[in-house]
Design an enzyme around this catalytic site. Structure first.
Site, PDB file in Angstrom:
ATOM      1  N   SER A 164      32.724  39.387  35.778  1.00 38.76           N
ATOM      2  CA  SER A 164      31.551  39.861  35.505  1.00 38.76           C
ATOM      3  C   SER A 164      30.721  40.345  37.020  1.00 38.76           C
ATOM      4  CB  SER A 164      30.414  37.770  35.544  1.00 38.76           C
ATOM      5  OG  SER A 164      29.257  37.947  35.746  1.00 38.76           O
ATOM      6  N   TYR A 181      30.315  29.020  37.369  1.00 39.58           N
ATOM      7  CA  TYR A 181      30.543  30.163  36.851  1.00 39.58           C
ATOM      8  C   TYR A 181      31.418  31.885  38.122  1.00 39.58           C
ATOM      9  CZ  TYR A 181      29.752  35.205  33.703  1.00 39.58           C
ATOM     10  OH  TYR A 181      29.449  36.000  33.119  1.00 39.58           O
TER      11      TYR A 181
END
Length: 260
Positions: free
Chosen positions: A145, A158
């Protein structure tokens, strides 16, 4: 087939894509099938996963799969090998997101996020390496990401997991390079998917002026990068981190008027 399309040819290759029921995983599966691959989609979302595989046709299959389970990973690898003859590619896409300040995230949830997003990637890599070694080559694409390239507020577990995926990718690349098993990471920026739609993300130009391109990405744009890395067009690419984020992680956006 044009020369450009031939470079991304996946005919004769079998690819496992986790989190393949919808969003980025489904888009990657569609691109891979279009490029000629046999694809095993896995997910915990059974109804959506089966519908996606059915839509993609005879070269796609679906298997219910929890990426935190070693037995589940072995079943997926065995299924791909028995059904399609081997494993040439793996896209570690399954994951869960967070959106809370660090201090409000429970320890149990932090551990859960790391288990799915990072440990699941590790088990997947560990499981497919022998099958790829038997084929004489392979390509592993780990979906990290933009949150794995910078400190992004409210990402807690995350963001930590995606930094971990980025590092694990490089370790795999240096360990497996001489065996012609390539390992790369893709770092999507904010992308419109069913998961991000629930958080209020909308497609369209001009909606996100903090990114140089002024918009969020589309799942198909991430899928294009994934298929490139799976293909022989990326035969000398390993240990790379490919940001597909509209320039978000390149730096702060500066707005100016030409001639001033």
């Amino acid at each position: 087939m044009t020369d450009a399309h031939a470079q991304h040819d996946l005919h004769g290759k079998t690819v496992i894509i986790t989190g393949g029921a919808r969003g980025l995983g489904a888009a990657a599966a569609e691109r891979a099938v279009a490029a000629g691959a046999h694809v095993l989609l896995t997910d915990v979302l059974e109804e959506e996963g089966r519908a996606t595989a059915e839509r993609l046709g005879e070269r796609a299959r679906f298997l219910v799969h929890d990426v935190t389970s070693e037995d589940g990973w072995q079943r997926a690898a065995d299924y791909a090998t028995e059904t399609f003859g081997g494993i040439d590619g793996l896209v570690n896409n399954a994951g869960i997101a967070t959106g809370q300040p660090l201090e409000s995230v429970s320890v149990d949830f932090f551990r859960k996020v790391l288990d799915v997003n990072l440990t699941g990637v590790f088990i997947g890599m560990k499981t497919v390496i022998p099958a790829m070694r038997e084929r004489g080559a392979g390509s592993i694409v780990n979906i990290s990401s933009a949150a794995g390239l910078m400190g992004l507020a409210l990402t807690g577990g995350y963001g930590a997991s995606k930094w971990g995926v980025r590092g694990l990718t490089k370790i795999g690349a240096v360990e497996l390079g001489t065996e012609r098993i390539r390992v790369n990471s893709v770092h999507p920026g904010m992308t419109f998917t069913p998961m991000t739609e629930q958080a209020g993300i909308e497609p369209g130009a001009g909606k996100y002026p903090n990114t140089p391109m002024g918009r969020v990405g589309e799942a198909e744009e991430i899928a294009g990068a994934v298929v490139f890395l799976l293909s022989d067009a990326a035969s000398y690419v390993t240990g790379a981190e490919l940001a597909v984020d509209g320039g978000w992680t390149a730096g702060p956006t500066v707005r100016y008027v030409m001639g001033q």
